[in-house]
Write an enzyme that holds these catalytic residues in place. Structure first.
Site, PDB file in Angstrom:
ATOM      1  CE  LYS A  78      -3.109  -0.163   3.330  1.00 45.67           C
ATOM      2  NZ  LYS A  78      -4.005   0.322   4.447  1.00 45.67           N
ATOM      3  CB  CYS A  97      -2.980  11.229 -12.849  1.00 45.34           C
ATOM      4  SG  CYS A  97      -1.291  11.660 -13.014  1.00 45.34           S
ATOM      5  CG  HIS A 110      -2.148  16.011 -14.466  1.00 43.22           C
ATOM      6  ND1 HIS A 110      -1.265  16.755 -13.565  1.00 43.22           N
ATOM      7  CD2 HIS A 110      -2.868  17.324 -15.073  1.00 43.22           C
ATOM      8  CE1 HIS A 110      -1.402  18.033 -13.737  1.00 43.22           C
ATOM      9  NE2 HIS A 110      -2.393  18.576 -14.569  1.00 43.22           N
TER      10      HIS A 110
END
Ligand code: FES
Length: 132
Positions: A78, A97, A110
């Protein structure tokens, strides 16, 4: 439906059969100007179909398997980042993004992602209240 059936079963096969495609490799060198001219429309059509197929496949590959993170710290379970609010002097743009090379900060990647995929993602900007 007859119209579509007729195009697929009669018109297109007749058109393709009428193209001056030679039976041998040397035949390409014996084609005349009109023959080459007749080959331009199907060549352009094949090029356009190939291009849009490529773009569609590229977008599908970029969409991946449902994962939003294409490569940031893939070796951990994670990705979690902490930023002290006191360290933010004026404002900071955080990437949403997952394409930034300066993660977790936005580096403008992005824009290319949005252009390539039609997405509309952008950063979250965190700023001090007194800097509004
Ligand atoms: S680079 Fe990801 S939001 Fe800007």
């Amino acid at each position: 439906m007859y119209f579509v059936s007729n195009i697929v079963k009669v018109t297109i096969p007749n058109y393709l059969a009428s193209l001056p495609i030679p039976d041998s490799f040397g035949g390409w060198f014996r084609l005349g100007f009109r023959d080459w001219l007749a080959l331009v429309p199907p060549t352009v059509a094949i090029g356009v179909i190939s291009y849009y197929s490529y773009i569609t496949i590229k977008k599908a590959n970029e969409a991946g398997n449902g994962q939003v993170n294409p490569g940031i710290r893939k070796d951990i379970n994670k990705v979690v980042d902490f930023i002290d609010i006191e360290d933010i002097t004026e404002k900071v743009s955080l990437c949403r993004c997952w394409r930034s090379k300066n993660w977790p900060y936005c580096d403008g990647a992005h824009g290319a992602h949005n252009k390539a995929t039609g997405d509309n993602t952008g950063p979250v900007v965190v700023k001090h209240k007194e800097n509004k």
